[in-house]
Design a protein around this motif. Sequence first.
Motif, PDB file in Angstrom:
ATOM      1  N   ALA A   1       0.832  -1.205   0.000  1.00 43.83           N
ATOM      2  CA  ALA A   1       0.000   0.000   0.000  1.00 43.83           C
ATOM      3  C   ALA A   1       0.869   1.258   0.000  1.00 43.83           C
ATOM      4  N   ALA A   2       1.947   1.249   0.772  1.00 45.23           N
ATOM      5  CA  ALA A   2       2.851   2.405   0.814  1.00 45.23           C
ATOM      6  C   ALA A   2       3.535   2.604  -0.541  1.00 45.23           C
ATOM      7  N   ALA A   3       3.898   1.523  -1.189  1.00 41.48           N
ATOM      8  CA  ALA A   3       4.543   1.631  -2.498  1.00 41.48           C
ATOM      9  C   ALA A   3       3.561   2.177  -3.541  1.00 41.48           C
TER      10      ALA A   3
ATOM     11  N   GLU B   1       3.983   5.662  -5.547  1.00 41.90           N
ATOM     12  CA  GLU B   1       3.946   5.668  -7.006  1.00 41.90           C
ATOM     13  C   GLU B   1       2.908   6.665  -7.514  1.00 41.90           C
ATOM     14  N   GLY B   2       1.754   6.714  -6.862  1.00 44.90           N
ATOM     15  CA  GLY B   2       0.717   7.668  -7.238  1.00 44.90           C
ATOM     16  C   GLY B   2       1.179   9.106  -7.065  1.00 44.90           C
TER      17      GLY B   2
ATOM     18  N   SER C   1       3.115  14.210  -9.391  1.00 48.27           N
ATOM     19  CA  SER C   1       4.175  15.219  -9.478  1.00 48.27           C
ATOM     20  C   SER C   1       4.690  15.351 -10.901  1.00 48.27           C
ATOM     21  N   ALA C   2       4.877  14.230 -11.556  1.00 47.82           N
ATOM     22  CA  ALA C   2       5.363  14.252 -12.935  1.00 47.82           C
ATOM     23  C   ALA C   2       4.340  14.900 -13.862  1.00 47.82           C
ATOM     24  N   CYS C   3       3.062  14.628 -13.634  1.00 50.17           N
ATOM     25  CA  CYS C   3       2.026  15.235 -14.463  1.00 50.17           C
ATOM     26  C   CYS C   3       2.015  16.751 -14.283  1.00 50.17           C
ATOM     27  N   ARG C   4       2.143  17.220 -13.067  1.00 52.42           N
ATOM     28  CA  ARG C   4       2.143  18.672 -12.832  1.00 52.42           C
ATOM     29  C   ARG C   4       3.381  19.309 -13.452  1.00 52.42           C
ATOM     30  N   HIS C   5       4.505  18.657 -13.339  1.00 54.37           N
ATOM     31  CA  HIS C   5       5.736  19.185 -13.918  1.00 54.37           C
ATOM     32  C   HIS C   5       5.646  19.229 -15.435  1.00 54.37           C
ATOM     33  N   ALA C   6       4.873  18.310 -16.016  1.00 55.93           N
ATOM     34  CA  ALA C   6       4.678  18.258 -17.465  1.00 55.93           C
ATOM     35  C   ALA C   6       3.514  19.137 -17.912  1.00 55.93           C
ATOM     36  N   VAL C   7       3.007  19.970 -17.025  1.00 55.41           N
ATOM     37  CA  VAL C   7       1.917  20.906 -17.299  1.00 55.41           C
ATOM     38  C   VAL C   7       0.676  20.172 -17.805  1.00 55.41           C
ATOM     39  N   ARG C   8       0.377  19.059 -17.187  1.00 54.83           N
ATOM     40  CA  ARG C   8      -0.836  18.306 -17.531  1.00 54.83           C
ATOM     41  C   ARG C   8      -1.911  18.613 -16.498  1.00 54.83           C
ATOM     42  N   ALA C   9      -3.139  18.653 -16.936  1.00 55.23           N
ATOM     43  CA  ALA C   9      -4.266  18.811 -16.028  1.00 55.23           C
ATOM     44  C   ALA C   9      -4.423  17.524 -15.219  1.00 55.23           C
TER      45      ALA C   9
ATOM     46  N   GLN D   1      -3.778   5.270  -7.775  1.00 54.01           N
ATOM     47  CA  GLN D   1      -4.740   5.744  -6.793  1.00 54.01           C
ATOM     48  C   GLN D   1      -4.968   7.233  -7.006  1.00 54.01           C
ATOM     49  N   LYS D   2      -6.215   7.618  -7.205  1.00 53.42           N
ATOM     50  CA  LYS D   2      -6.514   9.012  -7.530  1.00 53.42           C
ATOM     51  C   LYS D   2      -6.145   9.955  -6.393  1.00 53.42           C
ATOM     52  N   ALA D   3      -6.345   9.543  -5.170  1.00 57.00           N
ATOM     53  CA  ALA D   3      -6.013  10.414  -4.042  1.00 57.00           C
ATOM     54  C   ALA D   3      -4.507  10.665  -3.975  1.00 57.00           C
TER      55      ALA D   3
END
Length: 120
Positions: free
Chosen positions: A29-31, A35-36, A41-49, A61-63
Motif C-alpha cells: 500500500a505504501a509503495a 507511485e501515485g 508530481s510528474a504530471c504537474r511538472h509536465a503541465v498536464r491537467a 490511486q486518484k487520491a
Amino acid sequence: MKRLLLALPLLATLSACEQLGIDDPVKVAAAKEAEGKAIGSACRHAVRAIEDCYVLNPKAQKAAVYAGWREMDEYMRENKLEGIAPVVPRPGTVKPSTDEADAAPAEKASEKAPEKAKGH
C-alpha cells in the motif's frame, strides 16, 4: 522446554516472510501511494491537467495522484518554476496524418456542395 526450543527456529523462519516472497500488505500500500504521488508530481511538472493524469494512469490511486500533483504545484509556485512541455500528446488530441488531413477537407467540400444545390 524442548517444545519451546523446537518452536523458536520455526518462529524465526516464519518471521522472514519477505524472504519467501510473500508481500507485506502495508508495504504494498505504501509503495502504491508513493507511485501515485510520483505520477501526480510528474504530471504537474509536465503541465498536464489532473484529469489528463487520471486518464493516462487509470490504475494509480486518484487520491495519491492528486496529493502528488498538489505538492508539485505548491513547490513550483514557491520556486517560480515553469513546467516542461510533454512529448506525449494529451488524450483525445491525436492529429491525423498529412494524407488524412488533405483528404478530409476535400470530403467536407464535396458533402457541402450537394446540400447547397438542394436548397436552391
